[in-house]
Scaffold this motif. Structure first.
Motif, PDB file in Angstrom:
ATOM      1  N   VAL A 145       0.825  -1.211   0.000  1.00 45.53           N
ATOM      2  CA  VAL A 145       0.000   0.000   0.000  1.00 45.53           C
ATOM      3  C   VAL A 145       0.861   1.263   0.000  1.00 45.53           C
ATOM      4  N   TYR A 146       1.895   1.300   0.824  1.00 42.20           N
ATOM      5  CA  TYR A 146       2.723   2.500   0.939  1.00 42.20           C
ATOM      6  C   TYR A 146       4.001   2.415   0.109  1.00 42.20           C
ATOM      7  N   ALA A 147       4.183   1.331  -0.605  1.00 43.56           N
ATOM      8  CA  ALA A 147       5.398   1.150  -1.396  1.00 43.56           C
ATOM      9  C   ALA A 147       5.146   1.316  -2.891  1.00 43.56           C
ATOM     10  N   ARG A 148       4.003   1.876  -3.253  1.00 46.80           N
ATOM     11  CA  ARG A 148       3.680   2.198  -4.646  1.00 46.80           C
ATOM     12  C   ARG A 148       2.952   3.538  -4.654  1.00 46.80           C
ATOM     13  N   TYR A 149       3.005   4.251  -5.764  1.00 47.49           N
ATOM     14  CA  TYR A 149       2.335   5.545  -5.791  1.00 47.49           C
ATOM     15  C   TYR A 149       0.850   5.425  -6.105  1.00 47.49           C
ATOM     16  N   ILE A 184      -1.709  -8.095 -13.746  1.00 48.19           N
ATOM     17  CA  ILE A 184      -2.504  -7.790 -12.555  1.00 48.19           C
ATOM     18  C   ILE A 184      -1.523  -7.657 -11.400  1.00 48.19           C
ATOM     19  N   SER A 185      -0.890  -6.508 -11.326  1.00 47.10           N
ATOM     20  CA  SER A 185       0.059  -6.261 -10.248  1.00 47.10           C
ATOM     21  C   SER A 185      -0.698  -6.111  -8.926  1.00 47.10           C
ATOM     22  N   PRO A 186      -0.066  -6.440  -7.796  1.00 46.94           N
ATOM     23  CA  PRO A 186      -0.764  -6.357  -6.502  1.00 46.94           C
ATOM     24  C   PRO A 186      -1.377  -4.993  -6.231  1.00 46.94           C
ATOM     25  N   GLN A 187      -0.691  -3.908  -6.623  1.00 45.48           N
ATOM     26  CA  GLN A 187      -1.203  -2.578  -6.326  1.00 45.48           C
ATOM     27  C   GLN A 187      -2.488  -2.247  -7.055  1.00 45.48           C
ATOM     28  N   TYR A 188      -2.835  -3.039  -8.082  1.00 44.93           N
ATOM     29  CA  TYR A 188      -4.101  -2.800  -8.764  1.00 44.93           C
ATOM     30  C   TYR A 188      -5.279  -2.966  -7.801  1.00 44.93           C
ATOM     31  N   MET A 189      -5.100  -3.803  -6.786  1.00 47.12           N
ATOM     32  CA  MET A 189      -6.173  -4.020  -5.819  1.00 47.12           C
ATOM     33  C   MET A 189      -6.484  -2.743  -5.031  1.00 47.12           C
TER      34      MET A 189
END
Length: 414
Positions: free
Chosen positions: A130-134, A307-312
């Motif tokens: 959550v905090y490791a992607r923009y 489907i990268s994790p941050q897409y969630m």
């Protein structure tokens, strides 16, 4: 009306976000690969290039619209911290902004706090990513756009365009705007804003459109729906490999191009369904823009080659806005999205090595996660169609009983 005490929400948010911060600052170590390396290595590298006044023209991993430069450069706001630490705190502030926006709208506009709980409890299910992607910053802009849609369509259009210039997908937010004035104002404002931003970035910094070239050669990422074909095929001797390619772990080898093309075909069909829905829809409620936005992003996420994790993160944010509206039909899809978010955390980062190895645990996790997304997508499409197409048409065809017609006439006359 007296505002209900939000203490439970505030405490839950504070505790879960403290845990997320402890994870990204490596005080609490989660099994699996270090997800913060994208910030400390990749983002920081882009930061050094962007500060010179140009986009990363020679880096194929730069696959983002030009306004993404603003997110990558944002740690300059906290010069007393290292790049990574500043980024984590800014991501935390974006999360806080979403929480406060949702809580404000829920209480001041007398909407359901279910949506606030979706954000508070749902976001941590993804873990420290959550905090490791923009993406949390993009999601904050998207949530603001949807919250503005009902009362301020022009503002919604401007915010959606800014979001699209950060990471494309917020362009889908306006698909559910009510026909007529709301559509004209929001779509017009979005087009003008996006065009202005593109011109400004193109003039100011070389390589503003380079991301389009870098995107086209991406393959099938190991977590996507199409990847399941190769995870299973590896059990029967498929000769391809798994490699880091274009910034993500992808399958390379025989038939990968075919599966990638099929995924793009599914995305085209998804777009066609959205156009058909837009043409056939006959009724709009207050929550229709949010329901339509969640459905659209589910369609494009599930059919994507990646489907990268941050897409969630995107889906949780849109799901939260949906459940602010008591009349929303998206309750089941939202629960499925939340379940898929937690399974995503298990497959990345916790057991990502099993996903890369295509062993029974990795394949099972992907089957469950992607299966949940498929069911959520189909359910959202069905519910949106019924609420805006099927039920209104049925109501139009249902004859009004004579006594009810007389009552309506008397009421109209009075």
């Amino acid at each position: 009306m007296k505002t209900r005490n939000p203490a439970a929400l505030l405490i839950t948010w504070a505790l879960t976000r403290t845990l997320l911060l402890l994870c990204v600052f490596r005080v609490v170590v989660v099994p699996g690969p270090d997800v913060t390396s994208d910030v400390s290595v990749i983002y920081h590298g882009w930061f050094d290039v962007l500060r010179t006044g140009t986009f990363p023209l020679d880096d194929v991993t730069w696959q983002y619209p030009p306004a993404a430069a603003v997110a990558i450069l944002s740690p300059v706001l906290l010069p007393f911290l290292s790049y990574a630490h500043a980024f984590f705190l800014l991501a935390f502030l974006a999360d806080a902004a979403v929480f406060l926006m949702l809580l404000y709208v829920a209480d001041r506009q007398h909407k359901s706090r279910r949506g606030v709980w979706v954000w508070v409890a749902g976001l941590p299910l993804l873990g420290q990513t959550v905090y490791a992607r923009y993406d949390v910053m993009v999601t904050a802009v998207a949530v603001a756009a949807l919250l503005a849609a009902a009362r301020h369509p022009r503002a919604a259009g401007v915010l959606a365009a800014i979001g699209a210039m950060l990471k494309v997908w917020p362009a889908l937010l306006l698909v559910g705007m009510r026909r007529g004035r709301a559509t004209r104002e929001s779509w017009g404002a979005a087009a003008l804003t996006a065009g202005g931003l593109l011109v400004a970035f193109t003039i100011a910094m070389p390589g503003a459109m380079a991301f389009l070239t870098f995107q086209k050669d991406r393959g099938t990422e190991v977590e996507s729906l199409g990847s399941l074909v190769f995870h299973v095929a590896r059990q029967f001797g498929w000769s391809g490999t798994v490699q880091l390619n274009y910034g993500s772990v992808e399958f390379l080898g025989p038939y990968v191009d075919l599966v990638s093309a099929l995924a793009q075909g599914l995305t085209a069909l998804a777009f066609g369904w959205l156009v058909l829905w837009r043409l056939r829809a006959r009724a709009w409620g207050a929550g229709t823009p949010a329901d339509a936005a969640l459905t659209a992003v589910l369609l494009f996420t599930t059919t994507s080659r990646v489907i990268s994790p941050q897409y969630m993160l995107w889906l949780v944010g849109l799901a939260a806005v949906c459940l602010l509206f008591r009349e929303s039909r998206m309750t089941l899809p939202v629960w499925l999205v939340l379940a898929a978010t937690f399974v995503t955390f298990l497959e990345f980062p916790v057991w990502f090595s099993h996903v890369v190895a295509s062993d029974w645990l990795g394949v099972t996790l992907l089957l469950v996660r992607n299966g949940l997304l498929v069911v959520a997508t189909l359910s959202a499409c069905r519910r949106l169609w019924r609420a805006t197409v099927t039920e209104p048409r049925r109501a139009e065809r249902t004859p009004v009983p004579p006594q009810a017609a007389r009552d309506q006439s008397v009421g109209a006359a009075s």
